[in-house]
Design an enzyme around this catalytic site. Structure first.
Site, mmCIF file in Angstrom:
data_model
loop_
_atom_site.group_PDB
_atom_site.id
_atom_site.type_symbol
_atom_site.label_atom_id
_atom_site.label_comp_id
_atom_site.label_asym_id
_atom_site.label_seq_id
_atom_site.Cartn_x
_atom_site.Cartn_y
_atom_site.Cartn_z
ATOM 1 N N CYS B 90 16.764 -2.303 39.388
ATOM 2 C CA CYS B 90 16.563 -3.696 39.807
ATOM 3 C C CYS B 90 16.179 -4.558 38.601
ATOM 4 O O CYS B 90 16.997 -4.789 37.730
ATOM 5 C CB CYS B 90 15.510 -3.745 40.916
ATOM 6 S SG CYS B 90 15.523 -5.294 41.850
ATOM 7 N N HIS B 198 16.924 0.658 44.940
ATOM 8 C CA HIS B 198 15.640 1.261 44.581
ATOM 9 C C HIS B 198 15.533 2.701 45.080
ATOM 10 O O HIS B 198 15.072 2.916 46.200
ATOM 11 C CB HIS B 198 14.499 0.471 45.234
ATOM 12 C CG HIS B 198 14.239 -0.860 44.615
ATOM 13 N ND1 HIS B 198 13.361 -1.039 43.583
ATOM 14 C CD2 HIS B 198 14.727 -2.077 44.891
ATOM 15 C CE1 HIS B 198 13.309 -2.322 43.243
ATOM 16 N NE2 HIS B 198 14.132 -2.979 44.025
ATOM 17 N N GLU B 200 13.369 4.876 44.274
ATOM 18 C CA GLU B 200 11.967 5.285 44.433
ATOM 19 C C GLU B 200 11.425 4.904 45.817
ATOM 20 O O GLU B 200 10.424 5.459 46.268
ATOM 21 C CB GLU B 200 11.099 4.668 43.324
ATOM 22 C CG GLU B 200 10.681 3.217 43.506
ATOM 23 C CD GLU B 200 11.786 2.199 43.214
ATOM 24 O OE1 GLU B 200 12.920 2.600 42.908
ATOM 25 O OE2 GLU B 200 11.517 0.980 43.319
#
Lengths: 737, 225
Positions: B90, B198, B200
């Site tokens: 990002c 993302h 994570e």
């Protein structure tokens, strides 16, 4: 300018000015008068609402901090606590929606931060005038779009997820939108920080952004009615810088973790004045500030301007002299300002110096002790003029498919996805149940625990019946938390009302507080923090009385939660009631389909409601139920449609069920039975093989097996038969197009 | 890389806000998370670097435009040039394009709105240290949350990326108007990867999915763990 003109322009009355002279034993100078003006405004001083606010219960087993601090705090277990509060930013958002909403978010984050907590969740309760079919529709759309952008613009950048909230549209909010922001922070119980200043000789350190002329007299502005002139007060609205806030958060949390601060306070309404005088009053000490030391954005600022500026992203800390060097060094590491601007003194005054010269002195306790206006609560005439709503006068719909589609397409009932898609709701990787369910569910890393949080408001209901509406608002929050499997523990609120100086406004305020208090007592959910926003009026009248409630609940095992989405084909769908009467009074159906805002919705039976909600929660907690939803606006049919749409699985009502409902709760009317509203009613779904267990759990409760999940249609007898695709098309509309 | 556990660095710029999430995900992988402070020109001997999401320096000027000048970037660039695995997520992707470690730029979303959603992407290249653990053509559902995710490059660069198989992830539902539905690309050396989604955020079953670990965990395969 005469003395009278001066204090009037500052929003003080003649009697208030007289009292200031009496307290000081002399005439105040302009700076001192400014201090009183902001601290005695309704926004800071609660002068109209304080006698009524005492009604709220605010004690409970889990309460670590009740009202009076920057935020309330409750214990969640395993050594963790939640700090939370909700605050309004209505007036700023009415004139400058992006910055008004953004700084509303920034302000509430700092309140939670001031308790020493890391902000972990944001929610927003919003009200606007209608987006279509109103003379103000264009302006309403602009306000709505920019407020949502402002919330996202700030929250996304600052890195705190926006996990929930609610929005409603009604003509009563045209020109006076409501923007209430709530923040929840997580903290270890032993790290709880408070704001009382102490220790003569300790230093007062200003952390964060520089001070400018933005937001001068913002608190006074917020305590007046909105008018044409409000537009000219745009400069009273502060400008937010989420980047500066993010750095302030990280810096303050590190300072606290290293034990470098004696106390901490955010700078909100009335800026340094309010923070310093509150810190001093709470600690029973004095504070001396030298405005010449305050880093300023622009030249030529007067001492009084520095004192009441509402420039954002600033915190005030009390620091022991030997630790000041390290505090300033760390502030430098985070790239934020850190400046010693004063000291704690033995006298009890807020003393203001400018480059060493004293320019004003006022006892801090007097600033914190705004006059209190106790008014007589008189029932306003309009309440007796509201017509009853007799279903007999409303034509029964011919095409229920069409009614359902129209209801689901309405901005008050359609999906909120086009809003929350603009909010980062996952940053922090704690969001277990994202927006779109009854409540957001968050995990607490390193434990099995979690918490749930919701905000609710029922303005139309409160207008029709302040006391019943107040209770129903709290009940709705209690239900929403119970649906996801959380045990509700405490509440915060924003009391958005019209002028308390008018009979209607004061009665509504008193009535809603009474109803909310009754419900909070029965539910065992004390009010631990809150905010009051009065004078929400334009030349066209007052808003609906709209108390919004933010409630938090605890999940011992965050994995055991429920959502509204149907999860499997063939599940048994069951409605569990608490004996409330189904009614069209004040319902969404009456308004959307028949254009009627009338009747008095039945008051919730709080005891029965609690018993039912507690049962649903227990079923979720035990793992029996993973699909639950409460019936709210739009009645059973809308609730069922929401569950089907969320899961992408249809439902077919059992044969004869529609006839039974119509004859029973509908009193012969299918629309009353299906679309009428009631309180304390839930829908759950379980796999066929758990049906026996569910029935066992339901012994002693009123319930009704309404149908079975499956297919891709919503089918109710011979009245409703519509595909999920058709429903989705209207429900998933983009509210910004 | 010795016999010890793999050390994965996560850069922390002022305004990064997915740094803690990335560190947490690294921990879940069983690797050692190492915080790399922006003002510290030292990679602390890490085996791989994640440049996380957020709003570094408030996204002022342009996302990533200021972060690329942070002190930690000099050793990070050396690391990248010498073949060290670097993943920009990002805002991290934006930083890497600003630093010219990756081609192209991320423009404002075509909707002119921030978009936070879960989107399906297809893994187009598995010969990078950050996708080696995925199957070619595998579909993943990954979260996106950005205001500037609209991938742009001139036609020649786009053609080059496609010809050389350097489009790493491709949207199956394009949330931002990206050219060729590009969700992630790699550099010529294939060791530097930038993606808008993302991983994570989907690295823990407690939050409903751990598909993101396939991406983050890929780097462990190359590290010989």
């Amino acid at each position: 300018m005469s003395v009278r003109e001066t204090y009037s322009a500052l929003g003080l009355s003649e009697a208030e000015y007289g009292r200031i002279v009496e307290l000081l034993g002399r005439e105040p100078n302009y700076l001192e008068l400014s201090l009183f003006s902001v601290m005695w405004s309704e926004h800071c001083g609660y002068k109209n609402s304080r006698p009524l606010l005492r009604r709220f219960p605010n004690e409970g087993e889990r309460v670590l901090q009740g009202p009076g601090e920057n935020a309330g705090v409750v214990e969640v277990g395993d050594g963790w606590a939640l700090a939370f509060k909700m605050e309004s930013h209505n007036h700023p958002s009415a004139v400058e929606p992006y910055e008004g909403a953004a700084t509303g978010v920034g302000g509430i984050i700092r309140d939670v931060l001031a308790m020493g907590a890391r902000p972990v969740a944001l929610l927003d309760s919003l009200r606007f005038g209608p987006l279509e079919g109103s003379p103000d529709a264009g302006r309403n759309r602009y306000l709505f779009r920019e407020v949502v952008r402002g919330i996202g613009g700030y929250g996304n950048a600052v890195g705190v997820p926006t996990v929930g909230g609610e929005v409603e549209f009604a003509e009563a909010y045209s020109g006076n939108p409501l923007v209430n922001a709530m923040c929840v922070g997580l903290i270890r119980v032993e790290d709880l920080t408070r704001s009382a200043a102490s220790g003569e000789g300790n230093l007062v350190v200003l952390l964060g952004s520089k001070t400018g002329r933005d937001g001068i007299h913002g608190a006074t502005f917020a305590s007046d009615e909105l008018s044409e002139e409000s537009e000219s007060k745009r400069s009273n609205v502060q400008v937010g810088d989420p980047f500066a806030e993010k750095m302030a958060i990280e810096c303050c949390l590190e300072l606290l973790e290293k034990g470098l601060l004696v106390s901490l306070q955010d700078l909100g309404a009335a800026g340094i004045t309010s923070s310093a005088s509150e810190m001093a009053a709470k600690g029973g000490v004095g504070i001396e500030i030298d405005t010449g030391l305050v880093p300023r954005r622009e030249g030529g600022m007067e001492a009084w301007e520095v004192m009441i500026s509402e420039s954002q992203e600033r915190m005030l800390a009390v620091v022991e002299p030997e630790k000041a060097g390290e505090v300033l060094r760390l502030a430098g590491c985070y790239g934020i300002g850190g400046t010693v601007i004063g000291r704690v003194a033995g006298h009890g005054d807020l003393r203001v110096f400018h480059d060493g010269e004293q320019v004003g002195t006022v006892p801090a306790e007097h600033l914190a002790d705004a006059p209190v206006y106790e008014r007589e609560v008189v029932r306003p005439a309009y309440l007796d003029e509201i017509p009853d709503l007799d279903p007999g006068v409303l034509p029964e719909p011919e095409d229920y498919n069409e009614v359902l589609l129209k209801m689901l397409a309405h901005p008050n009932l359609c999906s909120r996805r086009s809003i929350y898609r603009q909010y980062d709701h996952e940053v922090g990787t704690n969001t277990v149940v994202a927006p779109g369910a009854d409540a957001a569910v968050m995990r607490i890393k390193g434990t099995r625990r979690g918490f749930a949080v919701t905000t609710d408001g029922r303005g139309r209901h409160c207008y029709l019946d302040p006391r019943g509406g107040g209770a129903a608002t709290v009940a709705e929050a209690y239900r929403n938390l119970s649906c996801v499997g959380a045990e509700p523990v405490a509440a915060t609120d924003c009391l958005n009302f019209g002028s308390p100086e008018k009979r209607e406004g004061y009665y509504q305020l008193a009535g809603c507080i009474e109803g909310m208090s009754e419900a909070c007592e029965v539910f065992g959910t004390p009010v631990v923090s809150g905010n009051v926003s009065l004078y929400n009026e334009t030349d066209r009248g007052a808003i609906y009385p709209t108390p919004t409630v933010g409630m938090v609940g605890v999940l011992e095992d965050v994995g055991r939660h429920a959502t509204p989405a149907f999860k499997r084909e063939g599940d048994v769908v069951v409605v569990i009631g608490s004996g409330s009467r189904v009614s069209l009074a004040g319902s969404d159906y009456a308004q959307i389909i028949h254009g009627q805002v009338a009747g008095r919705p039945p008051r919730p039976n709080l005891q029965a409601e609690k018993r039912t909600a507690d049962l649903v929660r227990e079923m979720v907690r035990s793992g029996l139920v993973d699909t639950a939803h409460d019936i709210s606006g739009g009645g059973e049919i809308v609730a069922v449609a929401e569950m089907a749409l969320a899961g992408g699985i249809g439902i077919e009502y059992t044969e004869g069920e529609l006839e039974r409902m119509t004859a029973g709760q509908g009193g012969g009317r299918a629309d009353v039975a299906l679309i009428g509203e009631e309180s304390g009613t839930f829908i759950v779904a379980v796999p066929e093989e758990r049906w026996d267990d569910l029935q066992e759990a339901l012994v002693g409760f009123a319930y009704d097996q309404i149908g079975e999940t499956g297919g891709d249609r919503l089918k109710i007898g011979d009245l409703v038969d519509v595909s999920l695709e058709e429903l989705r098309e209207v429900y998933e509309r983009d509210l910004f197009e | 890389m010795g016999g010890g556990r793999v050390r994965i660095g996560v850069t922390v710029f002022p305004g990064s806000n997915c740094d803690r999430d990335a560190l947490h995900a690294v921990e879940r992988l069983g690797a050692v998370p190492v915080e790399l402070w922006h003002a510290d020109p030292d990679l602390k001997g890490v085996d791989a670097v994640i440049v996380p999401g957020g709003f570094s320096y408030g996204d002022y000027l342009r996302p990533g435009a200021i972060a690329r000048f942070a002190k930690v970037m000099a050793p990070l660039e050396d690391f990248a040039f010498s073949g060290g695995p670097v993943l920009g997520v990002c805002n991290g992707f934006q930083v890497l394009t600003e630093a010219h470690l990756l081609p192209g730029a991320l423009l404002r979303n075509i909707s002119m709105r921030f978009v936070c959603d879960r989107v399906r992407v297809r893994v187009e290249a598995t010969d990078t240290p950050w996708t080696a653990g995925c199957e070619a053509g595998e579909e993943l559902a990954l979260p996106v949350a950005h205001n500037e995710g609209n991938y742009f490059a001139d036609p020649a660069t786009l053609a080059e990326l496609e010809d050389e198989g350097r489009v790493v992830l491709r949207y199956l539902e394009n949330p931002n108007g990206s050219a060729n539905d590009i969700a992630g690309v790699c550099n010529e050396g294939r060791n530097v990867v930038g993606i808008m989604p993302h991983p994570e955020r989907v690295s823990d079953p407690a939050l409903g999915s751990d598909e993101g670990l396939k991406i983050l965990g890929s780097v462990l395969l190359g590290a010989g763990v």
